[in-house]
Motif scaffolding. Structure first.
Motif, PDB file in Angstrom:
ATOM      1  N   PRO A 118      -3.278 -10.108  13.357  1.00  0.00           N
ATOM      2  CA  PRO A 118      -3.976  -9.254  12.399  1.00  0.00           C
ATOM      3  C   PRO A 118      -4.335  -7.878  12.962  1.00  0.00           C
ATOM      4  O   PRO A 118      -4.255  -6.869  12.257  1.00  0.00           O
ATOM      5  CB  PRO A 118      -5.231 -10.061  12.056  1.00  0.00           C
ATOM      6  N   ALA A 119      -4.714  -7.832  14.246  1.00  0.00           N
ATOM      7  CA  ALA A 119      -5.094  -6.548  14.842  1.00  0.00           C
ATOM      8  C   ALA A 119      -3.919  -5.578  14.868  1.00  0.00           C
ATOM      9  O   ALA A 119      -4.100  -4.363  14.702  1.00  0.00           O
ATOM     10  CB  ALA A 119      -5.629  -6.760  16.247  1.00  0.00           C
ATOM     11  N   ILE A 120      -2.709  -6.111  15.064  1.00  0.00           N
ATOM     12  CA  ILE A 120      -1.533  -5.251  15.105  1.00  0.00           C
ATOM     13  C   ILE A 120      -1.199  -4.743  13.710  1.00  0.00           C
ATOM     14  O   ILE A 120      -0.866  -3.573  13.500  1.00  0.00           O
ATOM     15  CB  ILE A 120      -0.333  -6.005  15.701  1.00  0.00           C
ATOM     16  N   VAL A 121      -1.285  -5.632  12.735  1.00  0.00           N
ATOM     17  CA  VAL A 121      -1.030  -5.233  11.352  1.00  0.00           C
ATOM     18  C   VAL A 121      -2.048  -4.177  10.926  1.00  0.00           C
ATOM     19  O   VAL A 121      -1.701  -3.177  10.283  1.00  0.00           O
ATOM     20  CB  VAL A 121      -1.085  -6.453  10.412  1.00  0.00           C
ATOM     21  N   GLU A 122      -3.303  -4.377  11.315  1.00  0.00           N
ATOM     22  CA  GLU A 122      -4.332  -3.394  10.992  1.00  0.00           C
ATOM     23  C   GLU A 122      -4.033  -2.054  11.654  1.00  0.00           C
ATOM     24  O   GLU A 122      -4.199  -0.995  11.050  1.00  0.00           O
ATOM     25  CB  GLU A 122      -5.694  -3.909  11.454  1.00  0.00           C
TER      26      GLU A 122
END
Length: 303
Positions: A118-122
């Motif tokens: 999720p952190a990468i997508v964000e």
């Protein structure tokens, strides 16, 4: 550890794909780096795409310097050119290039980002638009000549101070033994994004914080950060060659792989090349985490 994940990503240029319909029905051009995992993953992906779809993909080799690659992309995108359809970009570029890139949720559906951290997508989402997909990740590591450390009775260094002393001693001993080209430590010292990454690692490993904290406070002006940068500056002309100030990843690798450095900071791609047939250091290399500074802890940027 450095808190921001630096993930190599894939992005689709909006101008390049305008009017082509679905990407699956088009012949494409993809940009990649020229060495290591970047090129290997690109070639493997291209073969899989061509076999599955029957369409062709041309690979465009781009500069290995991240600064030069970003400049090239900005020129192409600003000119609204269709020369490159799919771009390999650095994780810190989405905000700079977002206006020229497709919203992948519109192109691929709302669930396009599922299955990724999720952190990468964000990180790759700008103003609600998913402009890039994660491709691969790695982290900065310390390479060392395990044969030389064993020869002179050393273990892999746990701190930058230890690295400095070990590098200085082995460099002097090897030069006295006849290798006048031996250096203690090589890294990315050219004034480009790579030096910024190295400097962030040095500062963070000394407990010097980040340039800008999450709350917006500019924290770089502190004694620990200053000590980290002073130490790094002292390496030039001592354990590191004067020429390190013009080294990117490949220049550093060339010196180390040629058998002329005790330590090297680089990315994991250099491992397979150091172990390749014809390498002067094949089977002589060890890899460990980057050292700590003072009473801090080792820290590595991800890339």
């Amino acid at each position: 550890m450095l808190k921001t994940p630096l993930i190599t990503a894939i992005a689709l240029g909006s101008a390049a794909l305008a009017g082509t319909g679905h990407a699956q029905a088009a012949d494409l051009t993809i940009s990649c780096g020229a060495v290591g995992a970047e090129l290997t993953l690109c070639e493997e992906g291209v073969r899989a795409w061509e076999e599955q779809t029957g369409h062709e993909v041309d690979i465009v080799s781009t500069p290995n310097s991240s600064t030069e690659r970003l400049s090239l992309y900005q020129q192409i995108l600003s000119a609204n050119s269709s020369d490159i359809d799919v771009m390999q970009i650095d994780v810190v570029w989405p905000g700079l290039l977002a206006n020229h890139l497709l919203d992948l949720r519109e192109a691929l559906g709302d669930e396009a980002g599922e299955g990724h951290f999720p952190a990468i997508v964000e990180n790759n989402t700008v103003d609600g638009r998913l402009v890039a997909m994660p491709w691969f990740t790695d982290a900065g590591v310390l390479y060392y000549r395990k044969d030389l450390l064993e020869k002179y009775g050393f273990e892999a260094p746990a701190t930058w101070a230890e690295l400095t002393e070990i590098a200085r001693e082995i460099k002097a001993a090897e030069r006295e033994a006849g290798n006048e080209r031996m250096h203690g430590f090589v890294f990315q010292g050219r004034a480009y994004e790579g030096l910024t990454v190295n400097a962030l690692e040095w500062v963070a490993s000394h407990g010097g914080g980040a340039l800008v904290e999450p709350d917006g406070e500019i924290s770089i002006n502190n004694p620990r950060a200053a000590a980290a940068l002073d130490l790094a500056a002292s390496w030039v002309g001592d354990i590191a060659p004067d020429g390190v100030l013009n080294y990117t990843e490949e220049e550093a690798r060339g010196v180390f792989q040629g058998g002329n450095a005790v330590f090297m900071r680089n990315w994991p791609y250099a491992w397979s090349l150091a172990q390749s047939e014809g390498s002067e250091v094949r089977d002589k290399v060890g890899v460990t985490q980057l050292p700590a500074g003072g009473d801090g802890q080792g820290d590595a940027a991800s890339g």
